[in-house]
Scaffold this motif. Structure first.
Motif, PDB file in Angstrom:
ATOM      1  N   ILE A   1       0.827  -1.185   0.000  1.00  0.00           N
ATOM      2  CA  ILE A   1       0.000   0.000   0.000  1.00  0.00           C
ATOM      3  C   ILE A   1       0.872   1.249   0.000  1.00  0.00           C
ATOM      4  CG2 ILE A   1      -1.621   1.326   1.430  1.00  0.00           C
ATOM      5  CD1 ILE A   1      -2.975  -0.884  -0.114  1.00  0.00           C
ATOM      6  N   ALA A   2       1.966   1.200   0.745  1.00  0.00           N
ATOM      7  CA  ALA A   2       2.853   2.368   0.802  1.00  0.00           C
ATOM      8  C   ALA A   2       3.376   2.730  -0.587  1.00  0.00           C
ATOM      9  CB  ALA A   2       4.014   2.102   1.750  1.00  0.00           C
ATOM     10  N   ASP A   3       3.628   1.731  -1.420  1.00  0.00           N
ATOM     11  CA  ASP A   3       4.106   1.995  -2.783  1.00  0.00           C
ATOM     12  C   ASP A   3       3.011   2.543  -3.682  1.00  0.00           C
ATOM     13  OD1 ASP A   3       6.607   1.078  -2.061  1.00  0.00           O
ATOM     14  OD2 ASP A   3       6.271  -0.938  -2.846  1.00  0.00           O
ATOM     15  N   LEU A   4       1.763   2.199  -3.402  1.00  0.00           N
ATOM     16  CA  LEU A   4       0.645   2.646  -4.227  1.00  0.00           C
ATOM     17  C   LEU A   4       0.170   4.049  -3.886  1.00  0.00           C
ATOM     18  CD1 LEU A   4      -1.571  -0.562  -4.216  1.00  0.00           C
ATOM     19  CD2 LEU A   4      -0.150   0.277  -6.084  1.00  0.00           C
ATOM     20  N   LYS A   5       0.261   4.424  -2.640  1.00  0.00           N
ATOM     21  CA  LYS A   5      -0.305   5.701  -2.187  1.00  0.00           C
ATOM     22  C   LYS A   5       0.242   6.924  -2.922  1.00  0.00           C
ATOM     23  CE  LYS A   5      -2.400   4.479   2.101  1.00  0.00           C
ATOM     24  NZ  LYS A   5      -2.815   4.923   3.405  1.00  0.00           N
ATOM     25  N   PRO A   6       1.555   7.019  -3.204  1.00  0.00           N
ATOM     26  CA  PRO A   6       2.039   8.222  -3.898  1.00  0.00           C
ATOM     27  C   PRO A   6       1.398   8.441  -5.267  1.00  0.00           C
ATOM     28  CG  PRO A   6       3.876   7.035  -2.946  1.00  0.00           C
ATOM     29  CD  PRO A   6       2.668   6.156  -2.809  1.00  0.00           C
ATOM     30  N   SER A   7       1.010   7.376  -5.942  1.00  0.00           N
ATOM     31  CA  SER A   7       0.433   7.533  -7.272  1.00  0.00           C
ATOM     32  C   SER A   7      -1.093   7.466  -7.279  1.00  0.00           C
ATOM     33  CB  SER A   7       0.994   6.467  -8.216  1.00  0.00           C
ATOM     34  OG  SER A   7       0.634   5.181  -7.751  1.00  0.00           O
ATOM     35  N   ALA A   8      -1.695   7.278  -6.118  1.00  0.00           N
ATOM     36  CA  ALA A   8      -3.155   7.158  -6.038  1.00  0.00           C
ATOM     37  C   ALA A   8      -3.826   8.526  -6.074  1.00  0.00           C
ATOM     38  CB  ALA A   8      -3.546   6.426  -4.760  1.00  0.00           C
ATOM     39  N   ARG A   9      -4.970   8.583  -6.708  1.00  0.00           N
ATOM     40  CA  ARG A   9      -5.741   9.817  -6.755  1.00  0.00           C
ATOM     41  C   ARG A   9      -6.270  10.195  -5.369  1.00  0.00           C
ATOM     42  NH1 ARG A   9     -10.267  10.021 -11.122  1.00  0.00           N
ATOM     43  NH2 ARG A   9      -8.411   9.939 -12.404  1.00  0.00           N
ATOM     44  N   HIS A  10      -6.694   9.180  -4.604  1.00  0.00           N
ATOM     45  CA  HIS A  10      -7.206   9.395  -3.244  1.00  0.00           C
ATOM     46  C   HIS A  10      -6.484   8.430  -2.296  1.00  0.00           C
ATOM     47  CE1 HIS A  10     -10.425  11.835  -4.856  1.00  0.00           C
ATOM     48  NE2 HIS A  10     -10.666  10.881  -5.733  1.00  0.00           N
ATOM     49  N   PRO A  11      -5.247   8.718  -1.936  1.00  0.00           N
ATOM     50  CA  PRO A  11      -4.461   7.775  -1.136  1.00  0.00           C
ATOM     51  C   PRO A  11      -5.080   7.436   0.214  1.00  0.00           C
ATOM     52  CG  PRO A  11      -3.326   9.889  -1.307  1.00  0.00           C
ATOM     53  CD  PRO A  11      -4.508   9.937  -2.229  1.00  0.00           C
ATOM     54  N   ALA A  12      -5.829   8.334   0.803  1.00  0.00           N
ATOM     55  CA  ALA A  12      -6.444   8.057   2.100  1.00  0.00           C
ATOM     56  C   ALA A  12      -7.542   7.006   1.985  1.00  0.00           C
ATOM     57  CB  ALA A  12      -7.011   9.338   2.702  1.00  0.00           C
ATOM     58  N   ARG A  13      -7.994   6.744   0.764  1.00  0.00           N
ATOM     59  CA  ARG A  13      -9.064   5.774   0.562  1.00  0.00           C
ATOM     60  C   ARG A  13      -8.546   4.380   0.222  1.00  0.00           C
ATOM     61  NH1 ARG A  13     -13.095   8.655  -3.441  1.00  0.00           N
ATOM     62  NH2 ARG A  13     -14.146   6.648  -3.210  1.00  0.00           N
ATOM     63  N   LEU A  14      -7.229   4.203   0.212  1.00  0.00           N
ATOM     64  CA  LEU A  14      -6.642   2.880   0.005  1.00  0.00           C
ATOM     65  C   LEU A  14      -6.463   2.200   1.355  1.00  0.00           C
ATOM     66  CD1 LEU A  14      -3.797   3.543  -2.592  1.00  0.00           C
ATOM     67  CD2 LEU A  14      -5.963   2.363  -2.981  1.00  0.00           C
ATOM     68  N   HIS A  15      -6.869   0.953   1.447  1.00  0.00           N
ATOM     69  CA  HIS A  15      -6.761   0.221   2.706  1.00  0.00           C
ATOM     70  C   HIS A  15      -6.245  -1.177   2.438  1.00  0.00           C
ATOM     71  CE1 HIS A  15      -9.084   3.329   4.734  1.00  0.00           C
ATOM     72  NE2 HIS A  15      -9.830   3.344   3.642  1.00  0.00           N
TER      73      HIS A  15
END
Length: 102
Positions: A1-15
């Motif tokens: 998840i840590a690797d995905l969050k920088p490129s996510a449109r809404h990183p707070a919504r990744l779990h």
């Protein structure tokens, strides 16, 4: 998840939730956690798999490959769909069952 969050449109919504898919009790627990923690699910990706060279049984007395690759995904999805009918957990979401054996 840590690797995905920088490129996510809404990183707070990744779990990320961890679960031992060879233990159906763990699958039930993660389903309950999902139900309790989130008011809806947009996407559920069931992507896990195992292949053994020797027969192994799970704590629930199922052959491990079958339990992890099939029963766990079926149980998780089934519980979440049941809750969907009870309280509309999914809101026009997507369920993708992808099994990958490594």
């Amino acid at each position: 998840i840590a690797d995905l969050k920088p490129s996510a449109r809404h990183p707070a919504r990744l779990h990320f939730l961890s679960c031992d898919l060879s233990r159906l009790g763990d699958v039930r627990s993660v389903a309950k956690t999902l139900h309790d923690r989130f008011d809806h699910i947009d996407v559920l990706i069931a992507n896990a798999g195992v292949i053994n060279t020797r027969r192994r049984e799970t704590i629930d007395c199922f052959e491990e490959t079958f339990a992890v690759n099939h029963l766990a995904h079926f149980l998780l999805t089934g519980l979440l769909l049941w809750w969907r009918e009870v309280d509309r957990l999914f809101t026009d979401g997507l369920i993708a069952a992808i099994v990958a054996c490594f």
